[in-house]
Design a protein around this motif. Sequence first.
Motif, PDB file in Angstrom:
ATOM      1  N   PRO A  95      25.632  37.156  47.122  1.00 16.91           N
ATOM      2  CA  PRO A  95      26.811  37.863  46.607  1.00 16.91           C
ATOM      3  C   PRO A  95      28.043  37.587  47.463  1.00 16.91           C
ATOM      4  CG  PRO A  95      25.311  39.395  47.688  1.00 16.91           C
ATOM      5  CD  PRO A  95      24.605  38.080  47.641  1.00 16.91           C
ATOM      6  N   ARG A  96      29.193  37.473  46.812  1.00 13.56           N
ATOM      7  CA  ARG A  96      30.444  37.245  47.538  1.00 13.56           C
ATOM      8  C   ARG A  96      30.658  38.365  48.560  1.00 13.56           C
ATOM      9  NH1 ARG A  96      35.278  34.462  46.527  1.00 13.56           N
ATOM     10  NH2 ARG A  96      34.538  33.794  44.471  1.00 13.56           N
ATOM     11  N   GLY A  97      31.041  37.987  49.777  1.00  9.31           N
ATOM     12  CA  GLY A  97      31.290  38.969  50.820  1.00  9.31           C
ATOM     13  C   GLY A  97      30.073  39.277  51.669  1.00  9.31           C
ATOM     14  N   HIS A  98      28.906  38.788  51.277  1.00  6.56           N
ATOM     15  CA  HIS A  98      27.688  38.974  52.079  1.00  6.56           C
ATOM     16  C   HIS A  98      27.826  38.225  53.399  1.00  6.56           C
ATOM     17  CE1 HIS A  98      23.406  38.498  53.212  1.00  6.56           C
ATOM     18  NE2 HIS A  98      23.189  39.563  52.454  1.00  6.56           N
ATOM     19  N   ASP A 101      27.462  34.625  52.918  1.00  9.97           N
ATOM     20  CA  ASP A 101      28.393  33.969  52.007  1.00  9.97           C
ATOM     21  C   ASP A 101      29.202  32.934  52.790  1.00  9.97           C
ATOM     22  OD1 ASP A 101      30.148  33.270  49.983  1.00  9.97           O
ATOM     23  OD2 ASP A 101      31.336  35.107  50.126  1.00  9.97           O
ATOM     24  N   GLY A 102      29.203  31.700  52.313  1.00 11.83           N
ATOM     25  CA  GLY A 102      29.939  30.651  52.990  1.00 11.83           C
ATOM     26  C   GLY A 102      29.154  29.939  54.068  1.00 11.83           C
ATOM     27  N   ALA A 179      31.705  34.589  39.335  1.00 14.85           N
ATOM     28  CA  ALA A 179      32.643  34.438  40.444  1.00 14.85           C
ATOM     29  C   ALA A 179      32.216  35.233  41.675  1.00 14.85           C
ATOM     30  CB  ALA A 179      34.044  34.873  40.003  1.00 14.85           C
ATOM     31  N   ASP A 180      31.401  36.272  41.458  1.00 18.31           N
ATOM     32  CA  ASP A 180      30.997  37.108  42.594  1.00 18.31           C
ATOM     33  C   ASP A 180      29.643  36.701  43.172  1.00 18.31           C
ATOM     34  OD1 ASP A 180      29.689  37.887  40.309  1.00 18.31           O
ATOM     35  OD2 ASP A 180      30.071  40.034  40.536  1.00 18.31           O
ATOM     36  N   VAL A 181      29.130  35.532  42.789  1.00 20.64           N
ATOM     37  CA  VAL A 181      27.862  35.017  43.327  1.00 20.64           C
ATOM     38  C   VAL A 181      28.077  33.582  43.778  1.00 20.64           C
ATOM     39  CG1 VAL A 181      25.457  34.443  42.817  1.00 20.64           C
ATOM     40  CG2 VAL A 181      26.457  36.532  41.885  1.00 20.64           C
ATOM     41  N   ARG A 182      27.667  33.273  45.011  1.00 22.76           N
ATOM     42  CA  ARG A 182      27.829  31.930  45.559  1.00 22.76           C
ATOM     43  C   ARG A 182      26.471  31.260  45.752  1.00 22.76           C
ATOM     44  NH1 ARG A 182      32.652  31.440  48.495  1.00 22.76           N
ATOM     45  NH2 ARG A 182      34.164  33.017  47.815  1.00 22.76           N
TER      46      ARG A 182
END
Length: 222
Positions: A95-98, A101-102, A179-182
């Motif tokens: 999830p974005r912001g986890h 993430d990245g 968009a909220d999952v990477r």
Amino acid sequence: MTTPEGFEDDPYVDATAVAVAASSIPGEFLVPDLVETFTAEHPEAVVDTVVTDSAGVFAALRDGSAEVGFAGAEPDGDDLDAEVVGADEIVLAVPRGHALDGAGSVTVAQLAATPLVEREEGSGTRRSFTDALAARGTPLITDQQWTIRDTNAGVIEAVAAGDGIGVVSSWALARHGRADVREVRLDGDPIERCLYLVLRRDDDLGPAATGFVALVREQSPV
């Protein structure tokens, strides 16, 4: 119903029907195009497809409710034959912001320290993932929280809801991504797995199923 060209002389009563069982990834990404091509060539043919998990595919072949199977894992036992007709990669959905993430990649230790969203036990995606970890000597031996979903879209939705890190096919994430999952990958070599055409070893296929299998082999990129 008239019999499609090429099937005229076959003694089978239901010479135009093909019963297919497919697990979720081939059922979503391989089988629909194959069925469309086959029925365009044989407009009187009917392909009845049931989408289940890999264990369900093997069960359907064994109990005779399907003639042709597609699965994301090889069957156990010597009564079923499997041949590779495709491949995909298993990745992680974050999830974005986890915290992950990245991340360039995720270690098994990091993965073991966070809740996971997985497919059900009979899923080829789940089996391929756990087999790959075991082969690396890094199985997930942990008391972490697991959330189970029976579809790839369900896994991705659970990830977006914050239930954990998802284990999914790269194809599924590309199609059902949000968009909220990477997408991130596990540390080490990519976890690639084969997709299989599965048939009963001792089965004499009906004429339509024989034609359908021939098309599958012809269209296979492998």
